[in-house]
Motif scaffolding. Structure first.
Motif, PDB file in Angstrom:
ATOM      1  N   MET A 158       0.916  -1.217   0.151  1.00 39.55           N
ATOM      2  CA  MET A 158       0.027  -0.092  -0.214  1.00 39.55           C
ATOM      3  C   MET A 158       0.898   1.350  -0.108  1.00 39.55           C
ATOM      4  N   ALA A 159       0.855   2.175   0.951  1.00 38.93           N
ATOM      5  CA  ALA A 159       1.553   3.241   0.919  1.00 38.93           C
ATOM      6  C   ALA A 159       1.881   3.784   2.440  1.00 38.93           C
ATOM      7  N   LYS A 160       3.137   4.854   2.258  1.00 40.20           N
ATOM      8  CA  LYS A 160       3.589   5.416   3.305  1.00 40.20           C
ATOM      9  C   LYS A 160       3.286   6.884   2.968  1.00 40.20           C
ATOM     10  N   LEU A 161       2.741   7.729   4.114  1.00 38.42           N
ATOM     11  CA  LEU A 161       2.399   9.075   3.542  1.00 38.42           C
ATOM     12  C   LEU A 161       3.174   9.981   4.648  1.00 38.42           C
ATOM     13  N   SER A 162       3.736  11.020   4.091  1.00 42.09           N
ATOM     14  CA  SER A 162       4.310  11.900   5.161  1.00 42.09           C
ATOM     15  C   SER A 162       3.941  13.599   4.857  1.00 42.09           C
ATOM     16  N   LEU A 163       3.507  13.926   5.940  1.00 42.91           N
ATOM     17  CA  LEU A 163       2.722  15.369   5.993  1.00 42.91           C
ATOM     18  C   LEU A 163       3.931  16.250   6.843  1.00 42.91           C
ATOM     19  N   LYS A 201       7.571  10.232  -3.048  1.00 39.35           N
ATOM     20  CA  LYS A 201       7.345  11.035  -3.954  1.00 39.35           C
ATOM     21  C   LYS A 201       6.541  12.593  -3.350  1.00 39.35           C
ATOM     22  N   ASP A 202       7.261  13.465  -3.997  1.00 37.44           N
ATOM     23  CA  ASP A 202       6.494  14.783  -3.467  1.00 37.44           C
ATOM     24  C   ASP A 202       5.350  15.040  -4.575  1.00 37.44           C
ATOM     25  N   ILE A 203       3.904  14.883  -3.784  1.00 39.55           N
ATOM     26  CA  ILE A 203       2.857  15.035  -4.531  1.00 39.55           C
ATOM     27  C   ILE A 203       2.198  16.368  -4.147  1.00 39.55           C
ATOM     28  N   THR A 204       2.797  17.275  -3.421  1.00 43.67           N
ATOM     29  CA  THR A 204       2.544  18.560  -2.780  1.00 43.67           C
ATOM     30  C   THR A 204       1.322  19.265  -4.061  1.00 43.67           C
ATOM     31  N   GLN A 205       1.994  19.308  -5.245  1.00 43.31           N
ATOM     32  CA  GLN A 205       1.282  20.200  -6.144  1.00 43.31           C
ATOM     33  C   GLN A 205       0.617  19.088  -7.315  1.00 43.31           C
ATOM     34  N   ALA A 206       0.576  17.938  -7.037  1.00 41.36           N
ATOM     35  CA  ALA A 206      -0.066  16.806  -8.025  1.00 41.36           C
ATOM     36  C   ALA A 206      -1.549  16.866  -8.076  1.00 41.36           C
ATOM     37  N   PRO A 207      -2.231  17.063  -9.136  1.00 42.99           N
ATOM     38  CA  PRO A 207      -3.650  17.119  -9.000  1.00 42.99           C
ATOM     39  C   PRO A 207      -4.372  15.905  -8.646  1.00 42.99           C
ATOM     40  N   ALA A 208      -5.494  15.983  -8.115  1.00 39.13           N
ATOM     41  CA  ALA A 208      -6.072  14.755  -7.302  1.00 39.13           C
ATOM     42  C   ALA A 208      -6.257  13.419  -8.156  1.00 39.13           C
ATOM     43  N   LYS A 209      -6.553  13.705  -9.577  1.00 35.19           N
ATOM     44  CA  LYS A 209      -6.629  12.310 -10.083  1.00 35.19           C
ATOM     45  C   LYS A 209      -5.428  11.522 -10.174  1.00 35.19           C
ATOM     46  N   ASP A 210      -4.165  12.192 -10.003  1.00 36.19           N
ATOM     47  CA  ASP A 210      -2.917  11.672 -10.030  1.00 36.19           C
ATOM     48  C   ASP A 210      -2.299  11.053  -9.122  1.00 36.19           C
ATOM     49  N   ARG A 211      -3.114  11.365  -7.634  1.00 33.19           N
ATOM     50  CA  ARG A 211      -2.547  10.783  -6.337  1.00 33.19           C
ATOM     51  C   ARG A 211      -2.775   9.405  -6.117  1.00 33.19           C
ATOM     52  N   ASP A 212      -3.472   8.603  -6.927  1.00 32.89           N
ATOM     53  CA  ASP A 212      -3.769   7.310  -6.673  1.00 32.89           C
ATOM     54  C   ASP A 212      -4.483   7.008  -5.172  1.00 32.89           C
ATOM     55  N   MET A 213      -5.448   7.789  -4.682  1.00 29.39           N
ATOM     56  CA  MET A 213      -6.125   7.844  -3.553  1.00 29.39           C
ATOM     57  C   MET A 213      -7.644   7.700  -3.930  1.00 29.39           C
ATOM     58  N   ALA A 214      -8.521   6.921  -2.948  1.00 32.24           N
ATOM     59  CA  ALA A 214      -9.970   6.696  -3.107  1.00 32.24           C
ATOM     60  C   ALA A 214     -10.545   7.247  -1.788  1.00 32.24           C
ATOM     61  N   LYS A 234      -3.612   3.541  -3.664  1.00 42.18           N
ATOM     62  CA  LYS A 234      -2.531   3.449  -2.382  1.00 42.18           C
ATOM     63  C   LYS A 234      -2.965   3.837  -1.084  1.00 42.18           C
ATOM     64  N   LEU A 235      -4.024   4.560  -1.212  1.00 43.03           N
ATOM     65  CA  LEU A 235      -4.725   5.258   0.154  1.00 43.03           C
ATOM     66  C   LEU A 235      -6.047   5.567   0.106  1.00 43.03           C
ATOM     67  N   LEU A 284      -7.686  16.554   5.563  1.00 45.00           N
ATOM     68  CA  LEU A 284      -8.004  15.478   4.548  1.00 45.00           C
ATOM     69  C   LEU A 284      -8.063  15.663   2.967  1.00 45.00           C
ATOM     70  N   ARG A 285      -8.751  16.922   3.047  1.00 43.04           N
ATOM     71  CA  ARG A 285      -9.030  17.421   1.571  1.00 43.04           C
ATOM     72  C   ARG A 285      -7.725  17.705   0.904  1.00 43.04           C
ATOM     73  N   MET A 286      -6.772  18.499   1.749  1.00 41.28           N
ATOM     74  CA  MET A 286      -5.334  18.693   0.996  1.00 41.28           C
ATOM     75  C   MET A 286      -4.655  17.496   0.939  1.00 41.28           C
ATOM     76  N   ILE A 287      -4.750  16.296   1.501  1.00 36.62           N
ATOM     77  CA  ILE A 287      -4.192  15.110   1.147  1.00 36.62           C
ATOM     78  C   ILE A 287      -4.643  14.581  -0.057  1.00 36.62           C
ATOM     79  N   ALA A 288      -6.070  14.784  -0.262  1.00 30.28           N
ATOM     80  CA  ALA A 288      -6.633  14.259  -1.446  1.00 30.28           C
ATOM     81  C   ALA A 288      -6.289  14.896  -2.766  1.00 30.28           C
ATOM     82  N   GLY A 289      -6.055  16.134  -2.585  1.00 27.21           N
ATOM     83  CA  GLY A 289      -5.737  17.085  -3.637  1.00 27.21           C
ATOM     84  C   GLY A 289      -7.101  17.948  -3.862  1.00 27.21           C
ATOM     85  N   LEU A 290      -7.908  17.973  -2.894  1.00 23.42           N
ATOM     86  CA  LEU A 290      -9.290  18.735  -3.387  1.00 23.42           C
ATOM     87  C   LEU A 290      -8.839  20.288  -2.695  1.00 23.42           C
TER      88      LEU A 290
END
Length: 360
Positions: free
Chosen positions: A1-6, A66-79, A154-155, A47-53
């Motif tokens: 699955m995934a590791k997440l770093s905030l 991987k730095d996903i700070t600016q990645a769009p929601a559709k590319d974050r592989d989260m549900a 992943k998340l 949570l919405r920041m994590i999701a990209g919303l």
């Protein structure tokens, strides 16, 4: 699955209102993290920041390094699973669960196998040809979870998913989410204002207030060793009792209290001799029989336990107190009851932080 770093996440809106302050956390692979706190504390915004919303104002968000700070929601592989289900009313359960895979133009046979596997996990196999309007609230929420499962993200992100369910359904769906987590071994972040959900679901809890993280720890750590008065009052049902007391001569005293301290607590409060502190006592840590008197106001029999509400002091003019006694009690309004404190928590009156035992 995934590791997440905030890392040092802030959320500042255009009107200069800050919703989240310096949020830091490392989420391990397969953990179920619950963000809990009152309405407006910043948990859903996080949570919405994590999701990209929601855009991240400051800080970094890393997914598997991987730095996903600016990645769009559709590319974050989260549900994400929302409280309002967000199902398409004109589609069947099968079509709702398969929707994201259909958009990706996956092989229909692969889609069929994934949807059937998710339906079996969630006990929805017999509902696949029905429309959402034909389902109960709990079943609709399971469809929303099934739609997330088939994506194999992943998340998993849950935003107050049980808020629209009645008490009985909340309990059963909560257990389903717990079993789902164990079965999928998935990394999950779950937002709720309900401490029961937090205590029963979480590997670790993040307790928030007014945009700030108050404490991160296991459910037992937050219940047993709250970092401050806010956490102590928010975690635990009924809430902890609080009293203003003075530390003097190995005792805690007030106009209605005089409590002897044991050697360990005397050592912990040595620096507070002659000063006022806040004493916290959980209702379940109060026993019958002792030197302290209360006058009963009301009695709530719950079967295994009884909640007794009253006032400190034989005259009934002291602070309000709630006691949780084992068994069925028949106390009446005006009864005098002797009590003792079996476990106490101490808080600095100015900082509201817990006064902890010094490490040697």
């Amino acid at each position: 699955m995934a590791k997440l770093s905030l890392q040092h996440l802030d959320k500042i809106y255009d009107n200069d209102v800050q919703a989240v302050y310096d949020f830091n956390m490392e989420v391990e692979d397969g953990e179920l993290i619950v963000l809990v706190g009152p309405s407006g504390c910043g948990k859903s915004t996080t949570l919405r920041m994590i999701a990209g919303l929601e855009d991240i104002s400051n800080g970094k968000l890393l997914l598997d390094g991987k730095d996903i700070t600016q990645a769009p929601a559709k590319d974050r592989d989260m549900a994400m699973v929302f409280q309002n289900y967000a199902l398409y009313g004109h589609m069947t359960v099968y079509e709702n669960m398969a929707f994201s895979l259909t958009l990706r133009k996956e092989n229909p046979n692969v889609i069929y196998k994934k949807v059937l596997a998710a339906a079996e996990i969630l006990d929805l196999t017999s509902q696949l040809n029905k429309k959402p309007s034909q389902l109960s609230g709990g079943q609709r929420q399971r469809v929303a979870m099934g739609r997330a499962i088939v994506r194999n993200p992943k998340l998993f992100l849950f935003d107050e998913p049980l808020s629209n369910l009645d008490a009985k359904l909340r309990g059963s769906t909560r257990r389903e989410i717990l079993l789902l987590h164990k079965r999928l071994k998935a990394t999950m972040l779950y937002v709720t204002h309900d401490q029961t959900e937090a205590l029963t679901l979480a590997d670790r809890i993040v307790c928030m207030s007014m945009g700030h993280v108050q404490q991160i720890g296991t459910p037992l750590e937050l219940y047993d060793s709250p970092a401050n008065i806010f956490v102590a009052s928010f975690i635990g049902l009924p809430p902890m009792n609080f009293f203003n007391v003075k530390v003097e001569g190995g005792k805690l005293t007030s106009s209605t209290l005089s409590v002897e301290l044991d050697a360990e607590d005397k050592a912990r409060l040595k620096a507070y001799e002659g000063k006022e502190i806040t004493l916290g006592v959980r209702p379940e840590d109060i026993g019958e029989g002792g030197q302290t008197k209360i006058k009963v106001m009301t009695n709530e029999n719950l079967g295994l336990n009884t909640l007794v509400h009253g006032h400190l002091g034989a005259d009934g003019k002291g602070e309000q107190i709630t006691c949780k006694f084992r068994g069925w009690c028949e106390y009446k309004d005006g009864d005098e009851v002797s009590i003792r404190f079996n476990r106490m928590h101490f808080f600095d009156k100015e900082t509201t932080n817990a006064i902890v035992k010094e490490e040697k």
